[in-house]
Design a protein around this motif. Structure first.
Motif, PDB file in Angstrom:
ATOM      1  N   GLY A  99       0.799  -1.216   0.000  1.00 49.82           N
ATOM      2  CA  GLY A  99       0.000   0.000   0.000  1.00 49.82           C
ATOM      3  C   GLY A  99       0.828   1.260   0.000  1.00 49.82           C
ATOM      4  O   GLY A  99       0.307   2.365   0.210  1.00 49.82           O
ATOM      5  N   ALA A 100       2.140   1.113  -0.240  1.00 50.44           N
ATOM      6  CA  ALA A 100       3.038   2.267  -0.233  1.00 50.44           C
ATOM      7  C   ALA A 100       3.270   2.768  -1.661  1.00 50.44           C
ATOM      8  O   ALA A 100       2.810   2.179  -2.638  1.00 50.44           O
ATOM      9  CB  ALA A 100       4.361   1.904   0.429  1.00 50.44           C
ATOM     10  N   LYS A 101       4.024   3.849  -1.773  1.00 49.13           N
ATOM     11  CA  LYS A 101       4.256   4.490  -3.067  1.00 49.13           C
ATOM     12  C   LYS A 101       5.653   4.168  -3.583  1.00 49.13           C
ATOM     13  O   LYS A 101       6.643   4.477  -2.923  1.00 49.13           O
ATOM     14  CB  LYS A 101       4.101   6.007  -2.932  1.00 49.13           C
ATOM     15  CG  LYS A 101       4.396   6.779  -4.219  1.00 49.13           C
ATOM     16  CD  LYS A 101       4.318   8.277  -3.989  1.00 49.13           C
ATOM     17  CE  LYS A 101       4.706   9.045  -5.264  1.00 49.13           C
ATOM     18  NZ  LYS A 101       4.693  10.507  -5.048  1.00 49.13           N
ATOM     19  N   PRO A 102       5.759   3.581  -4.781  1.00 55.13           N
ATOM     20  CA  PRO A 102       7.075   3.363  -5.379  1.00 55.13           C
ATOM     21  C   PRO A 102       7.613   4.692  -5.926  1.00 55.13           C
ATOM     22  O   PRO A 102       6.900   5.417  -6.617  1.00 55.13           O
ATOM     23  CB  PRO A 102       6.798   2.388  -6.530  1.00 55.13           C
ATOM     24  CG  PRO A 102       5.375   1.952  -6.376  1.00 55.13           C
ATOM     25  CD  PRO A 102       4.685   3.017  -5.599  1.00 55.13           C
ATOM     26  N   VAL A 103       8.854   5.005  -5.620  1.00 47.43           N
ATOM     27  CA  VAL A 103       9.503   6.211  -6.132  1.00 47.43           C
ATOM     28  C   VAL A 103      10.656   5.752  -7.022  1.00 47.43           C
ATOM     29  O   VAL A 103      11.644   5.176  -6.540  1.00 47.43           O
ATOM     30  CB  VAL A 103      10.016   7.107  -4.987  1.00 47.43           C
ATOM     31  CG1 VAL A 103      10.763   8.312  -5.558  1.00 47.43           C
ATOM     32  CG2 VAL A 103       8.853   7.554  -4.109  1.00 47.43           C
TER      33      VAL A 103
END
Length: 372
Positions: free
Chosen positions: A130-134
């Protein structure tokens, strides 16, 4: 069953169905053609003979659960690498460890950093948490420490560094890895994915053992897959006690099977097989690089057991057409469009027969296309 009852079914949480599933390399050739599978960076010399013998010896005891802590395997790894077994966690491939670390250290809204041509599994696990890939741009197909540090925000919780990287084969010298670590906040976990460490022959390379041993926010992941046990699905992590404790709380109770444990113990202690594998790779990696370059193809300098080969932009010489041509002759390479290289193929260093065959086939392909 009513229409409403039919439509009511378990629904994945938001974001799961946005994940693009990992697609492995091809593994089959047309009927009647000898197969040379060069798509998955497997060891062309096969597994250690001692590992085969150890695996066979387990066959009569498959009714017995394995040791849930893989103690003897951790001791063997510690013996070979000079590590405290208490700081090692064994796993079902190093992929499992990567997934567990994202589960433990990422929450919705957090961010995780990796480079644009890095292992696709990173993005999958980050999204699954549920996190954001950077995604950070590379420079000359190599991780850029300054760009990675510039991407760090208060929401950054994990930084992945594949060193060497797959599919490029490039690496960061240890001084650069240290600089990356020094620029990270203490609460950010640096994951050093050293899946190809055995093959690197550079004086300025270090897999990460030293940095893990002197830090509280660094782990190193390794695998047995590239040196000959891909089918056993066996990996491991070396990390600080607090991180090891957290991983052991969430991993499966018998996550490494008995066959893999015994094969792994025998494999890591078979120094002769490892030395032969590395020597074979060193010889043919250089040869293939020279031969492909001589054909007019660009090769990204690699320190792994594979090469990234770039094809001309012209449609008749495209990677897709080269792949079709090679596949028809039994040479199975890896398409890497999903990694941001639509006009390149990744080739595992194979046996002498496979290596010479691919070079000959590509020479014929380029000549035939020129005359088409």
């Amino acid at each position: 069953m009513t229409k409403a009852e039919h439509q009511a079914r378990p629904t994945p949480r938001a974001g799961i169905m946005d994940i693009e599933a990992y697609v492995p390399g091809k593994s089959t050739a047309p009927a009647g053609v000898k197969l040379f599978k060069l798509s998955s960076n497997e060891n062309p010399l096969g597994p250690s003979p001692k590992a085969i013998e150890a695996a066979r010896a387990v066959a009569g005891r498959l009714d017995i659960y394995p040791d849930g802590s893989a103690r003897r395997l951790r001791e063997a790894i510690g013996e070979v690498h000079g590590l405290n077994p208490a700081n090692i966690v064994c796993s079902n491939g190093s992929d499992e460890i990567l997934g567990l670390l994202t589960q433990i250290y990422l929450s919705p809204g957090d961010e995780a950093i990796f480079t644009e041509h890095a292992f696709m599994v990173y993005k999958i696990y980050v999204q699954a948490a549920g996190a954001k890939p950077v995604v950070v741009k590379e420079t000359n197909e190599r991780a850029d420490v300054d760009a990675m540090l510039a991407a760090v925000t208060p929401r950054t919780k994990i930084v992945f560094l594949a060193n060497p990287n797959n599919p490029t084969g490039t690496y960061l010298p240890f001084d650069e890895v240290r600089r990356l670590h020094a620029g990270l906040p203490a609460n950010v976990l640096l994951i050093l994915d050293a899946a190809y460490a055995e093959y690197v022959r550079r004086n300025d390379y270090e897999a990460g053992i030293e940095l893990v041993g002197s830090s509280e926010n660094v782990v190193m992941t390794r695998t047995f897959s590239k040196i000959g046990l891909g089918g056993a699905r066996l990996g491991w992590m070396y990390g600080p006690a607090a991180i090891v404790d957290a991983v052991n709380r969430v991993r499966g109770p018998f996550n490494v099977n008995a066959t893999a444990i015994e094969a792994g113990i025998a494999s890591i202690r078979d120094h002769e097989h490892i030395a032969r594998s590395v020597a074979h790779n060193e010889q043919w990696l250089a040869w293939l690089t020279e031969e492909f370059t001589g054909l007019g193809l660009r090769v990204t300098p690699s320190v792994g057991n594979f090469l990234l080969v770039h094809f001309p932009e012209a449609e008749k010489h495209s990677a897709a057409k080269a792949d079709d041509y090679l596949t028809a002759r039994g040479y199975i390479l890896r398409r890497v469009a999903g990694y941001g290289f639509p006009n390149a193929l990744r080739m595992t260093v194979g046996t002498e027969e496979a290596n010479r065959g691919v070079v000959a086939a590509l020479s014929e392909f380029l000549k035939s296309q020129n005359n088409a």
